[in-house]
Write a protein that holds these residues in place. Structure first.
Motif, PDB file in Angstrom:
ATOM      1  N   GLY A 136       0.826  -1.208   0.000  1.00 45.63           N
ATOM      2  CA  GLY A 136       0.000   0.000   0.000  1.00 45.63           C
ATOM      3  C   GLY A 136       0.860   1.257   0.000  1.00 45.63           C
ATOM      4  O   GLY A 136       2.087   1.188  -0.044  1.00 45.63           O
ATOM      5  N   SER A 137       0.219   2.403   0.065  1.00 41.98           N
ATOM      6  CA  SER A 137       0.923   3.681   0.002  1.00 41.98           C
ATOM      7  C   SER A 137       0.632   4.547   1.230  1.00 41.98           C
ATOM      8  O   SER A 137      -0.397   4.401   1.878  1.00 41.98           O
ATOM      9  CB  SER A 137       0.494   4.445  -1.257  1.00 41.98           C
ATOM     10  N   ARG A 138       1.599   5.419   1.522  1.00 44.30           N
ATOM     11  CA  ARG A 138       1.491   6.395   2.606  1.00 44.30           C
ATOM     12  C   ARG A 138       1.313   5.743   3.978  1.00 44.30           C
ATOM     13  O   ARG A 138       0.591   6.251   4.825  1.00 44.30           O
ATOM     14  CB  ARG A 138       0.377   7.413   2.332  1.00 44.30           C
ATOM     15  N   ASN A 139       1.974   4.623   4.192  1.00 41.00           N
ATOM     16  CA  ASN A 139       1.941   3.939   5.486  1.00 41.00           C
ATOM     17  C   ASN A 139       3.171   4.327   6.293  1.00 41.00           C
ATOM     18  O   ASN A 139       4.217   4.648   5.732  1.00 41.00           O
ATOM     19  CB  ASN A 139       1.907   2.423   5.277  1.00 41.00           C
ATOM     20  N   THR A 140       3.046   4.258   7.617  1.00 40.94           N
ATOM     21  CA  THR A 140       4.170   4.516   8.511  1.00 40.94           C
ATOM     22  C   THR A 140       4.358   3.301   9.398  1.00 40.94           C
ATOM     23  O   THR A 140       3.410   2.867  10.059  1.00 40.94           O
ATOM     24  CB  THR A 140       3.906   5.755   9.393  1.00 40.94           C
ATOM     25  N   LEU A 141       5.577   2.750   9.405  1.00 39.89           N
ATOM     26  CA  LEU A 141       5.887   1.608  10.255  1.00 39.89           C
ATOM     27  C   LEU A 141       7.022   1.993  11.183  1.00 39.89           C
ATOM     28  O   LEU A 141       8.085   2.425  10.723  1.00 39.89           O
ATOM     29  CB  LEU A 141       6.295   0.391   9.418  1.00 39.89           C
TER      30      LEU A 141
END
Length: 169
Positions: free
Chosen positions: A111-116
Motif C-alpha cells: 500500500g501507500s502512505r503507510n508509517t511503520l
C-alpha cells in the motif's frame, strides 16, 4: 422432511477431489472448520491476545492494540493503526496505516502512505509508494515502489531498488 446440509457435502467433495480423506460426519466437518477458523484472528477487539495466531485486519478507520506474539499479520485496512508486540511477518496492503511493533521477521508493504515504526525487523520490501519505515535494527531493504523512506539506526543493505526517489537515512 429432512434436508441435507450443503456446506458439509461441498467440503467433502472438495477434499475428495484433492485426494484427501473427507470427514465422514457433520461433527467432523464442524471440527475441521472450527480448527481452521481459530488459527486466524480477523478484526478482533482492541486488547485481544494474538497468542501465536495469524492476524487479519480488514476494517478501515480502526485502531487496534494487540497483546502477545502473532504469526503472520495481514493488513488490508486503510486509515487506521496497529500496535502489536511481535510477529513472524507483517504485510500491509492498505494505505494511510500506522504500525508500531517491537520485533518482526519479514515486512512487505504494498500500500501507500503507510508509517511503520519497528524496533527490530528482518528484511523489508516496500512495493508501494510514499511509505516511511523507522527502526533501530533493519538489516536489509528492497524497493519496488517510489518515494519511500527508511530511517534506521544502522544503514541497512539495499538488495534492490526498482523505484525512484527512495531514500535510506
Amino acid at each position: 422432511m429432512k434436508t441435507k446440509p450443503i456446506l458439509p457435502l461441498a467440503c467433502a467433495a472438495l477434499l475428495a477431489a484433492c485426494g484427501a480423506t473427507p470427514p465422514s460426519t457433520g461433527d467432523e466437518v464442524a471440527a475441521v472448520a472450527a480448527s481452521a477458523a481459530s488459527d486466524t484472528l480477523t478484526d478482533p477487539a482492541s486488547g485481544a491476545r494474538c497468542d501465536g495466531k495469524d492476524l487479519r485486519l480488514t476494517r478501515d478507520n480502526m485502531q487496534w492494540v494487540i497483546d502477545g506474539s502473532c504469526r503472520d499479520i495481514t493488513i488490508t485496512a486503510s486509515h487506521g493503526s496497529l500496535n502489536v508486540d511481535d510477529a513472524r511477518s507483517i504485510t500491509v496492503e492498505g494505505s494511510d496505516f500506522t504500525v508500531l511493533n517491537a520485533q518482526v521477521g519479514e515486512v512487505r508493504v504494498g500500500g501507500s502512505r503507510n508509517t511503520l515504526n519497528l524496533t527490530r525487523s528482518g528484511r523489508i520490501q516496500l512495493d508501494g509508494d510514499a511509505n516511511m519505515v523507522l527502526g533501530t535494527d533493519i538489516p536489509e531493504v528492497g524497493f519496488g515502489g517510489s518515494d519511500n523512506t527508511v530511517n534506521a539506526s544502522g544503514k541497512p543493505k539495499i538488495h534492490a531498488d526498482a523505484g525512484t526517489g527512495n531514500r535510506v537515512m
